[in-house]
Design a protein around this motif. Structure first.
Motif, PDB file in Angstrom:
ATOM      1  N   SER A   1      -9.226  71.573 -15.574  1.00 18.24           N
ATOM      2  CA  SER A   1     -10.640  72.051 -15.044  1.00 18.24           C
ATOM      3  C   SER A   1     -11.547  72.260 -16.096  1.00 18.24           C
ATOM      4  O   SER A   1     -12.698  72.464 -15.687  1.00 18.24           O
ATOM      5  N   HIS A   2     -11.362  71.894 -17.355  1.00 20.83           N
ATOM      6  CA  HIS A   2     -12.295  72.047 -18.480  1.00 20.83           C
ATOM      7  C   HIS A   2     -12.579  73.401 -18.858  1.00 20.83           C
ATOM      8  O   HIS A   2     -13.658  73.659 -19.429  1.00 20.83           O
ATOM      9  N   ARG A   3     -12.040  74.660 -18.318  1.00 18.79           N
ATOM     10  CA  ARG A   3     -12.500  76.097 -18.370  1.00 18.79           C
ATOM     11  C   ARG A   3     -12.049  76.182 -19.603  1.00 18.79           C
ATOM     12  O   ARG A   3     -10.708  76.233 -20.213  1.00 18.79           O
ATOM     13  N   GLN A   4     -12.994  76.807 -20.351  1.00 20.33           N
ATOM     14  CA  GLN A   4     -12.609  77.219 -21.851  1.00 20.33           C
ATOM     15  C   GLN A   4     -11.860  78.554 -22.019  1.00 20.33           C
ATOM     16  O   GLN A   4     -12.082  79.625 -20.995  1.00 20.33           O
ATOM     17  N   VAL A   5     -10.853  78.595 -22.794  1.00 21.62           N
ATOM     18  CA  VAL A   5      -9.844  79.710 -22.873  1.00 21.62           C
ATOM     19  C   VAL A   5      -9.926  80.415 -23.858  1.00 21.62           C
ATOM     20  O   VAL A   5      -9.677  81.468 -24.233  1.00 21.62           O
TER      21      VAL A   5
ATOM     22  N   VAL B   1      -0.721  67.418 -17.024  1.00 18.88           N
ATOM     23  CA  VAL B   1      -1.206  68.554 -16.698  1.00 18.88           C
ATOM     24  C   VAL B   1      -0.069  69.529 -15.875  1.00 18.88           C
ATOM     25  O   VAL B   1       0.822  68.980 -15.164  1.00 18.88           O
ATOM     26  N   PRO B   2      -0.090  70.906 -16.143  1.00 17.68           N
ATOM     27  CA  PRO B   2      -1.057  71.494 -16.908  1.00 17.68           C
ATOM     28  C   PRO B   2      -0.938  71.107 -18.490  1.00 17.68           C
ATOM     29  O   PRO B   2       0.130  71.064 -18.858  1.00 17.68           O
ATOM     30  N   SER B   3      -2.131  71.489 -19.205  1.00 24.18           N
ATOM     31  CA  SER B   3      -1.942  71.230 -20.542  1.00 24.18           C
ATOM     32  C   SER B   3      -3.157  71.747 -21.103  1.00 24.18           C
ATOM     33  O   SER B   3      -4.178  72.212 -20.616  1.00 24.18           O
ATOM     34  N   LEU B   4      -3.325  71.862 -22.376  1.00 22.54           N
ATOM     35  CA  LEU B   4      -4.197  72.451 -23.378  1.00 22.54           C
ATOM     36  C   LEU B   4      -5.028  71.413 -24.138  1.00 22.54           C
ATOM     37  O   LEU B   4      -4.316  70.492 -24.629  1.00 22.54           O
ATOM     38  N   CYS B   5      -6.270  71.186 -24.203  1.00 23.19           N
ATOM     39  CA  CYS B   5      -7.085  70.479 -25.089  1.00 23.19           C
ATOM     40  C   CYS B   5      -7.668  71.181 -25.944  1.00 23.19           C
ATOM     41  O   CYS B   5      -8.457  72.216 -25.742  1.00 23.19           O
ATOM     42  N   VAL B   6      -7.733  70.855 -27.121  1.00 21.88           N
ATOM     43  CA  VAL B   6      -8.630  71.402 -28.216  1.00 21.88           C
ATOM     44  C   VAL B   6      -9.509  70.514 -28.913  1.00 21.88           C
ATOM     45  O   VAL B   6      -9.092  69.452 -29.084  1.00 21.88           O
ATOM     46  N   ASP B   7     -10.736  71.017 -29.511  1.00 23.58           N
ATOM     47  CA  ASP B   7     -11.539  70.128 -30.133  1.00 23.58           C
ATOM     48  C   ASP B   7     -12.366  70.833 -31.122  1.00 23.58           C
ATOM     49  O   ASP B   7     -12.413  72.195 -30.999  1.00 23.58           O
ATOM     50  N   ALA B   8     -13.110  70.427 -32.174  1.00 21.07           N
ATOM     51  CA  ALA B   8     -13.754  71.090 -33.007  1.00 21.07           C
ATOM     52  C   ALA B   8     -15.296  70.503 -33.342  1.00 21.07           C
ATOM     53  O   ALA B   8     -15.355  69.276 -32.783  1.00 21.07           O
TER      54      ALA B   8
END
Length: 208
Positions: free
Chosen positions: A102-106, A77-84
């Protein structure tokens, strides 16, 4: 007695895909650390499993209850997570990216018709790369799809889903993503989310 025909899905290997013979399958997995593969009795079952990806396939067919995502010392972290998420295979598909801590959607895209989980994961990774590049950030991106990560490395979405009038906008987006990969370089690390040890990825839609 004739030998039963089988198809072999290679989710993680030299070249992920579907193979008609065990010999061809072995060429993709022999000596490959962490290879993931499985045989099926019909092409349709193999195609669906390939498009789902290994984690979703085993979760759907064998059950795989795990806790919601957790952040451990091993996660950058910091990092970005993606999913579908996709309803059906193919079906309406959407994807998103969130901050890992934070799980905040970007960002979030969809639903789009005629998609699969792996198509969504592929598009989410490329979207994340393009978005972080605009921000001048080289932070890592996490995805739980081995197949999508391989597609991004190879700069090609190798889906077996046929293109239809309904899915035309989705395939146009895939073409744009492939073009972006061909025309840009990036220094962001693309990392496989360790679901067994860390729980569900923070960007998970929670629709298991």
């Amino acid at each position: 007695m004739a030998k039963e025909k089988k198809w072999y899905v290679v989710w993680q290997g030299v070249e992920p895909g579907i193979y008609e013979t065990w010999t061809d399958c072995q060429l993709q997995i022999k000596g490959y650390t962490g290879a993931r593969y499985k045989s099926f009795l019909s092409y349709e079952a193999a195609r669906e499993a390939y498009e789902d990806g290994p984690d979703a396939f085993y979760r759907k067919n064998y059950g795989n209850e795990r806790p919601r995502s957790v952040i451990t010392a091993a996660v950058c972290v910091p990092s970005l997570c993606v999913d579908a998420a996709c309803s059906g295979n193919p079906g309406p598909m959407e994807y998103r990216g969130v901050w890992t801590d934070s799980h905040r959607q970007v960002f979030r895209v969809g639903p789009m018709q005629g998609g699969t989980n792996n198509i969504g994961e592929f598009l989410a990774i490329v979207h994340g790369l393009a978005w972080l590049r605009q921000m001048g950030s080289d932070m890592p991106i996490y995805s739980d799809s081995v197949t999508a990560l391989a597609w991004v490395r190879n700069k090609k979405c190798k889906t077996l889903i046929p293109r239809t009038v309904q899915s035309e906008p989705l395939f146009d987006l895939i073409a744009r993503a492939e073009k972006w990969l061909m025309e840009h370089t990036y220094t962001n690390r693309l990392i496989k989310w360790d679901t067994p040890n860390w729980g569900e990825i923070p960007a998970d839609f929670g629709r298991k």
